[in-house]
Design an enzyme around this catalytic site. Sequence first.
Site, PDB file in Angstrom:
ATOM      1  N   ARG A  68      57.027  21.516  31.788  1.00 17.27           N
ATOM      2  CA  ARG A  68      55.574  21.722  31.696  1.00 17.27           C
ATOM      3  C   ARG A  68      54.883  21.163  32.926  1.00 17.27           C
ATOM      4  O   ARG A  68      55.405  20.264  33.576  1.00 17.27           O
ATOM      5  CB  ARG A  68      55.012  20.942  30.480  1.00 17.27           C
ATOM      6  CG  ARG A  68      55.313  21.516  29.146  1.00 17.27           C
ATOM      7  CD  ARG A  68      54.466  20.810  28.087  1.00 17.27           C
ATOM      8  NE  ARG A  68      54.871  19.435  27.876  1.00 17.27           N
ATOM      9  CZ  ARG A  68      55.843  19.043  27.072  1.00 17.27           C
ATOM     10  NH1 ARG A  68      56.533  19.940  26.397  1.00 17.27           N
ATOM     11  NH2 ARG A  68      56.153  17.765  26.950  1.00 17.27           N
ATOM     12  N   ASP A 106      57.696  11.033  33.841  1.00 15.20           N
ATOM     13  CA  ASP A 106      57.745  11.155  32.388  1.00 15.20           C
ATOM     14  C   ASP A 106      58.990  10.463  31.827  1.00 15.20           C
ATOM     15  O   ASP A 106      60.004  10.348  32.513  1.00 15.20           O
ATOM     16  CB  ASP A 106      57.750  12.646  32.018  1.00 15.20           C
ATOM     17  CG  ASP A 106      57.359  12.874  30.575  1.00 15.20           C
ATOM     18  OD1 ASP A 106      56.911  11.927  29.897  1.00 15.20           O
ATOM     19  OD2 ASP A 106      57.510  14.019  30.106  1.00 15.20           O
ATOM     20  N   TRP A 158      62.624   5.934  27.253  1.00 20.09           N
ATOM     21  CA  TRP A 158      63.482   4.908  27.868  1.00 20.09           C
ATOM     22  C   TRP A 158      63.365   3.596  27.090  1.00 20.09           C
ATOM     23  O   TRP A 158      64.376   2.953  26.777  1.00 20.09           O
ATOM     24  CB  TRP A 158      63.068   4.710  29.328  1.00 20.09           C
ATOM     25  CG  TRP A 158      63.955   3.782  30.100  1.00 20.09           C
ATOM     26  CD1 TRP A 158      65.045   4.107  30.839  1.00 20.09           C
ATOM     27  CD2 TRP A 158      63.806   2.345  30.191  1.00 20.09           C
ATOM     28  NE1 TRP A 158      65.597   2.968  31.400  1.00 20.09           N
ATOM     29  CE2 TRP A 158      64.854   1.881  31.017  1.00 20.09           C
ATOM     30  CE3 TRP A 158      62.900   1.423  29.670  1.00 20.09           C
ATOM     31  CZ2 TRP A 158      65.020   0.530  31.330  1.00 20.09           C
ATOM     32  CZ3 TRP A 158      63.062   0.074  29.977  1.00 20.09           C
ATOM     33  CH2 TRP A 158      64.115  -0.351  30.794  1.00 20.09           C
ATOM     34  N   GLY A 167      58.421   6.158  27.527  1.00 18.65           N
ATOM     35  CA  GLY A 167      58.480   5.822  26.105  1.00 18.65           C
ATOM     36  C   GLY A 167      59.888   5.990  25.555  1.00 18.65           C
ATOM     37  O   GLY A 167      60.410   5.124  24.840  1.00 18.65           O
ATOM     38  N   GLU A 227      44.247  12.965  29.289  1.00 16.68           N
ATOM     39  CA  GLU A 227      44.734  13.007  27.894  1.00 16.68           C
ATOM     40  C   GLU A 227      45.300  11.644  27.455  1.00 16.68           C
ATOM     41  O   GLU A 227      45.307  11.321  26.266  1.00 16.68           O
ATOM     42  CB  GLU A 227      45.819  14.085  27.737  1.00 16.68           C
ATOM     43  CG  GLU A 227      45.325  15.513  27.865  1.00 16.68           C
ATOM     44  CD  GLU A 227      45.004  15.947  29.304  1.00 16.68           C
ATOM     45  OE1 GLU A 227      45.546  15.339  30.262  1.00 16.68           O
ATOM     46  OE2 GLU A 227      44.191  16.864  29.467  1.00 16.68           O
ATOM     47  N   ASN A 228      45.784  10.854  28.412  1.00 14.66           N
ATOM     48  CA  ASN A 228      46.384   9.549  28.066  1.00 14.66           C
ATOM     49  C   ASN A 228      45.376   8.569  27.453  1.00 14.66           C
ATOM     50  O   ASN A 228      45.783   7.605  26.798  1.00 14.66           O
ATOM     51  CB  ASN A 228      47.041   8.898  29.287  1.00 14.66           C
ATOM     52  CG  ASN A 228      48.334   9.565  29.728  1.00 14.66           C
ATOM     53  OD1 ASN A 228      48.712   9.507  30.890  1.00 14.66           O
ATOM     54  ND2 ASN A 228      49.045  10.215  28.806  1.00 14.66           N
ATOM     55  N   TRP A 229      44.070   8.819  27.624  1.00 13.41           N
ATOM     56  CA  TRP A 229      43.067   7.944  26.986  1.00 13.41           C
ATOM     57  C   TRP A 229      43.199   7.969  25.467  1.00 13.41           C
ATOM     58  O   TRP A 229      42.741   7.066  24.788  1.00 13.41           O
ATOM     59  CB  TRP A 229      41.637   8.360  27.373  1.00 13.41           C
ATOM     60  CG  TRP A 229      41.287   8.088  28.806  1.00 13.41           C
ATOM     61  CD1 TRP A 229      40.972   9.021  29.759  1.00 13.41           C
ATOM     62  CD2 TRP A 229      41.189   6.808  29.456  1.00 13.41           C
ATOM     63  NE1 TRP A 229      40.699   8.400  30.957  1.00 13.41           N
ATOM     64  CE2 TRP A 229      40.814   7.046  30.800  1.00 13.41           C
ATOM     65  CE3 TRP A 229      41.381   5.490  29.033  1.00 13.41           C
ATOM     66  CZ2 TRP A 229      40.633   6.011  31.716  1.00 13.41           C
ATOM     67  CZ3 TRP A 229      41.193   4.463  29.956  1.00 13.41           C
ATOM     68  CH2 TRP A 229      40.831   4.728  31.276  1.00 13.41           C
TER      69      TRP A 229
END
Length: 243
Positions: free
Chosen positions: A197, A22, A27, A25, A70-72
Amino acid sequence: MADLRQIDTTKPIPRHVAVIMDGNGRWARSHRLQSRVKGHEAGAESVRAALRACEQTGIHYLTLYAFSTENWRRPADEVQGLMKLLRGFLRDNLAELQEKGIRLRAIGRLDMLPAETRAVLDECIAQTRTNEARQLILALSYGARQELADAVRAIAGEVQRGTLTPAQIDEATIAAHLYAPDVPDPDLMIRTSGELRISNFLLWQLSYAELYVTPVLWPDFREPDLYDALVAFQNRARRFGDI
Ligand code: FPP
């Protein structure tokens, strides 16, 4: 930060490490880069670092959460960028996977991947199938609830066909219907970028895993960061519910 020498060779090291990579983004934003994909690209170098650290320490299985179900929902250009990056990573690293004896596998709803990505992935999986030194398992289009739903559907099918009775269903039945049933459960789960999480990752398999969260963003994660996690792991007392 730990170096290799701080890992206690008299204590167990995890057989299987799973990672939620994770912070790509954040970074990219912190480096004032326009596109989040630049963060993912930098993250691909951390994947190579993690593989080197596994080689140095003898970790047999490395599972990386590369793309969730979920990344879709992310913007199309980011999804396309990630798929292109994945194809490039596989093409660029296949020879090294072969040389090091690493078997590549994938877990997830792989039928949802774009055809070109699926083709490159299938090719790498096929070519490395007999490698035995270590395993790199990519979670792609992966969601743990979906994995459990797929397992339940398969088990229900067996009951309907009469090859299994409801009374026979136990934990082993469920484990045997997961995407990679022969892979032992992770001993250690690392999440980068500080979020506390699990994010629909390996919900069944992580039941007894030690959890390690580092504030380091994934593109900054290098071998010493993995060694830190291993030192922390070796200082935990794993009791599996016992005393
Ligand atoms: C989460 O960071 C990361 C991802 C959704 C993708 C992970 C993919 C890679 C590291 C690419 C390289 C992988 C391989 C196997 C070649 P985020 O985008 O959610 O970061 P943020 O929370 O800072 O926005």
